[in-house]
Design a protein around this motif. Structure first.
Motif, PDB file in Angstrom:
ATOM      1  N   ASP A  48       1.092  -1.304  -0.051  1.00  0.00           N
ATOM      2  CA  ASP A  48      -0.391   0.149   0.404  1.00  0.00           C
ATOM      3  C   ASP A  48       0.941   1.233   0.096  1.00  0.00           C
ATOM      4  O   ASP A  48       0.590   2.215   0.835  1.00  0.00           O
ATOM      5  CB  ASP A  48      -1.158   0.397   1.473  1.00  0.00           C
ATOM      6  CG  ASP A  48      -2.596   1.140   0.906  1.00  0.00           C
ATOM      7  OD1 ASP A  48      -2.812   1.117  -0.417  1.00  0.00           O
ATOM      8  OD2 ASP A  48      -2.930   0.840   1.970  1.00  0.00           O
ATOM      9  N   ASP A 137       5.500  -0.817  -7.307  1.00  0.00           N
ATOM     10  CA  ASP A 137       4.483  -0.289  -6.704  1.00  0.00           C
ATOM     11  C   ASP A 137       3.740   0.823  -7.837  1.00  0.00           C
ATOM     12  O   ASP A 137       2.726   0.661  -7.924  1.00  0.00           O
ATOM     13  CB  ASP A 137       4.801   0.407  -5.465  1.00  0.00           C
ATOM     14  CG  ASP A 137       3.231   0.979  -5.027  1.00  0.00           C
ATOM     15  OD1 ASP A 137       2.222   0.260  -4.050  1.00  0.00           O
ATOM     16  OD2 ASP A 137       2.941   1.744  -4.803  1.00  0.00           O
ATOM     17  N   ARG A 141       0.570   0.029 -11.191  1.00  0.00           N
ATOM     18  CA  ARG A 141      -0.836   1.480 -10.554  1.00  0.00           C
ATOM     19  C   ARG A 141      -1.100   2.492 -11.771  1.00  0.00           C
ATOM     20  O   ARG A 141      -1.430   2.978 -12.227  1.00  0.00           O
ATOM     21  CB  ARG A 141      -0.726   2.700  -9.266  1.00  0.00           C
ATOM     22  CG  ARG A 141      -0.695   1.503  -7.833  1.00  0.00           C
ATOM     23  CD  ARG A 141       0.100   3.140  -6.655  1.00  0.00           C
ATOM     24  NE  ARG A 141      -0.047   2.296  -5.896  1.00  0.00           N
ATOM     25  CZ  ARG A 141      -0.781   2.113  -4.346  1.00  0.00           C
ATOM     26  NH1 ARG A 141      -2.107   1.991  -5.353  1.00  0.00           N
ATOM     27  NH2 ARG A 141      -0.485   0.851  -3.814  1.00  0.00           N
ATOM     28  N   VAL A 147      -5.961  -0.417 -10.338  1.00  0.00           N
ATOM     29  CA  VAL A 147      -5.097  -0.807  -9.181  1.00  0.00           C
ATOM     30  C   VAL A 147      -5.937   0.080  -8.009  1.00  0.00           C
ATOM     31  O   VAL A 147      -4.900   1.022  -8.216  1.00  0.00           O
ATOM     32  CB  VAL A 147      -4.015  -0.565  -9.916  1.00  0.00           C
ATOM     33  CG1 VAL A 147      -3.070  -1.441  -8.285  1.00  0.00           C
ATOM     34  CG2 VAL A 147      -3.832  -2.193 -10.480  1.00  0.00           C
ATOM     35  N   VAL A 148      -6.172  -0.660  -7.009  1.00  0.00           N
ATOM     36  CA  VAL A 148      -6.389   0.201  -5.838  1.00  0.00           C
ATOM     37  C   VAL A 148      -4.979  -0.462  -4.812  1.00  0.00           C
ATOM     38  O   VAL A 148      -5.426   0.128  -3.673  1.00  0.00           O
ATOM     39  CB  VAL A 148      -7.583   0.017  -4.920  1.00  0.00           C
ATOM     40  CG1 VAL A 148      -9.041   0.375  -6.423  1.00  0.00           C
ATOM     41  CG2 VAL A 148      -8.361  -1.911  -4.792  1.00  0.00           C
ATOM     42  N   GLN A 149      -5.043  -1.446  -4.358  1.00  0.00           N
ATOM     43  CA  GLN A 149      -3.716  -1.921  -4.044  1.00  0.00           C
ATOM     44  C   GLN A 149      -2.560  -2.747  -4.602  1.00  0.00           C
ATOM     45  O   GLN A 149      -3.221  -3.854  -5.014  1.00  0.00           O
ATOM     46  CB  GLN A 149      -4.076  -2.426  -2.283  1.00  0.00           C
ATOM     47  CG  GLN A 149      -3.573  -2.546  -1.300  1.00  0.00           C
ATOM     48  CD  GLN A 149      -4.211  -3.001   0.068  1.00  0.00           C
ATOM     49  OE1 GLN A 149      -5.351  -3.231   0.057  1.00  0.00           O
ATOM     50  NE2 GLN A 149      -3.231  -3.921   0.580  1.00  0.00           N
ATOM     51  N   VAL A 150      -1.155  -2.568  -3.767  1.00  0.00           N
ATOM     52  CA  VAL A 150      -0.589  -3.463  -4.058  1.00  0.00           C
ATOM     53  C   VAL A 150       0.652  -4.043  -3.868  1.00  0.00           C
ATOM     54  O   VAL A 150       1.343  -3.296  -2.523  1.00  0.00           O
ATOM     55  CB  VAL A 150       0.550  -2.405  -5.318  1.00  0.00           C
ATOM     56  CG1 VAL A 150       1.788  -3.633  -5.805  1.00  0.00           C
ATOM     57  CG2 VAL A 150      -0.153  -2.011  -6.278  1.00  0.00           C
ATOM     58  N   VAL A 184      -1.651  -7.401  -6.309  1.00  0.00           N
ATOM     59  CA  VAL A 184      -2.748  -6.245  -7.057  1.00  0.00           C
ATOM     60  C   VAL A 184      -4.169  -6.515  -6.346  1.00  0.00           C
ATOM     61  O   VAL A 184      -4.709  -7.660  -6.798  1.00  0.00           O
ATOM     62  CB  VAL A 184      -2.630  -5.466  -8.104  1.00  0.00           C
ATOM     63  CG1 VAL A 184      -0.891  -5.598  -8.682  1.00  0.00           C
ATOM     64  CG2 VAL A 184      -3.281  -6.579  -9.496  1.00  0.00           C
TER      65      VAL A 184
END
Length: 473
Positions: A48, A137, A141, A147-150, A184
């Protein structure tokens, strides 16, 4: 703990004294050894948008084993001194009792090297590793606005072992391990789905942190997440299933592989006990356990008893022809050890374990196998699963799967589980693809509380009549 090569008899304990204690522990025993280990491990996780975990662990110690018949005496210590070894001897000798055993001959040494002995932790500077995770990261994105979280992680370790036997034989191995994982989470219209990818092996970090490598893994993780974003509920019922190549071999590993380990068969608790020489799979099915593949995650130059690893055929053209053996179970079953004696660390006694377990390919094209399915499932990715060794019954969840109708791959489905038992599934194999592949290097195997790295593999496989658990009505 230094970065110099692990030489316990030069820096920690006198070799003559250690050998004398080992001989005392194994007097009247059938087998035994003194296992020294030094291990270093580093792990980094970026989650994140920030570095969430950075860990480094270093340990060393010894394990002393004495074996008499079916009984094993084992003691271990993180303190490598003669005093600690003497205390360990008292425990190990409890297994020997009055003795009367005949000490087994030691392993035949090998000069073969299957992987580098370079320390992968030192293969890249710490700031470079951090920056690589940061780039992963940012790249993820930028690939897709959904994509909201990696989450990205790097892991590297070096295990060094030295094995001393009562006859004075000394064997050693230096084992690197690296791994990169990316995951992801995507979101669209309030729905979130996840995709992950990763891999590695007994290699350095340089290749894994190269942009071309991690970008390919990241694209794969995103592809899986986006596929699941449009997936519909999986059907339920008995149907034909096509398993994809490579990582789906984890089902083979769990549902069949454990049942072919020597200890379960010697004790009669395996579903395959007593079936040596019998047909247990469909014609054309050949399964191997091979610890000799260079640089693979499950490979070993020597196992944790000093036996060189081997390419062991377990099932040949559907016939059961071999089990995986450590030294104790091999001796009790009257066969040769196969290089499958493995332990998690110096604090654990060895037991028969898999290395790289895979099924050989056939002649069919993957498309031809799918074309045979009238109404079924095409399962490409797997997550967690459970198996009962005594009967081979398994339950596996699919992370990527598709509905197949009239020989054509259709919509992706979510929530699919495969239910069955290994012995029956082997008999129901109706086709083998010409695309055998090994997994990317991310498997871990648990048994009796011990975890070891393993590899799996298979071609595209068509199995008739597996039970599919789903949520569609």
């Amino acid at each position: 703990m230094t970065d110099s090569p692990f030489r316990p008899f030069e820096t920690l304990i006198d070799r003559a004294a250690a050998l004398a204690q080992l001989r005392t522990a194994t007097l009247g025993a059938d087998d035994g050894e003194l296992f020294f280990e030094r291990r270093r491990a580093e792990g980094l996780m970026f989650d994140d948008g920030r570095l969430k975990t950075a860990s480094y662990d270093a340990s060393e110690g010894f394990g002393l084993r004495a074996v008499r018949g079916e009984v094993t005496g084992y003691a271990h210590s993180s303190e490598v001194t003669e005093a600690a070894l003497k205390r360990a001897v008292e425990t190990a000798r409890l297994a020997v009792g009055a003795g009367g055993g005949s000490l087994a001959a030691g392993p035949v040494p090998t000069n073969r090297r299957l992987y580098t002995d370079a320390d992968p932790i030192a293969g890249a500077a710490f700031p470079v590793k951090i920056e690589t995770l940061r780039e992963i990261d940012a790249f993820a994105r930028a690939l897709d606005p959904r994509v909201v979280q990696v989450t990205a992680s790097l892991a590297a370790s070096l295990q060094e072992v030295v094995i001393l036997r009562p006859d004075g034989q000394e064997l050693s191995d230096t084992r690197p391990m690296t791994r990169v994982n990316v995951s992801v989470i995507v979101e669209e219209n309030g729905r979130r789905e996840q995709g992950s990818a990763g891999g590695g092996g007994r290699i350095g970090l340089d290749g894994l942190i190269a942009p071309a490598d991690w970008q390919a893994r990241l694209r794969e993780a995103l592809r899986v997440a986006l596929v699941n974003l449009t997936a519909e509920d999986a059907p339920a019922g008995v149907m034909d299933v096509v398993l994809g190549p490579g990582w789906p071999g984890i089902l083979l590993h769990e549902a069949i592989g454990h049942g072919l380990e020597g200890d379960f068969n010697r004790k009669g608790s395996s579903a395959f006990a007593g079936l040596m020489g019998s047909r247990i799979a469909a014609p054309g099915v050949t399964v191997l356990d091979d610890g000799t593949i260079p640089d693979r995650r499950g490979s070993l130059t020597i196992d944790d008893e000093g036996t060189p690893s081997a390419r062991n055929i377990l099932i040949e053209d559907g016939i059961l022809v071999g089990f995986m053996q450590d030294r104790q179970n091999a001796r009790l079953m009257g066969v040769a050890p196969t290089g499958n004696g493995r332990r998690e660390s110096y604090a654990h006694a060895p037991m028969p374990r898999m290395t790289n377990t895979y099924m050989l390919g056939g002649d069919a094209t993957p498309g031809d196998l799918v074309a045979e399915v009238k109404d079924g499932l095409y399962a490409v990715g797997f997550g967690g699963g459970q198996v009962d060794i005594t009967n081979g019954k398994f339950v596996f969840s699919c992370t990527e799967a598709y509905r197949v109708k009239d020989g054509k791959v259709g919509r992706a489905v979510k929530g699919a589980t495969l239910i069955g038992d290994g012995a029956t599934a082997l008999q129901k194999i109706r086709g083998l693809g010409n695309d055998m592949a090994l997994d990317p290097g991310m498997g871990n195997c648990g048994k009796q509380g011990q975890w070891v790295p393993v590899g799996v593999g298979q071609p595209t496989v068509l199995i008739g009549g597996l039970t599919v658990g789903g949520s569609a009505t």
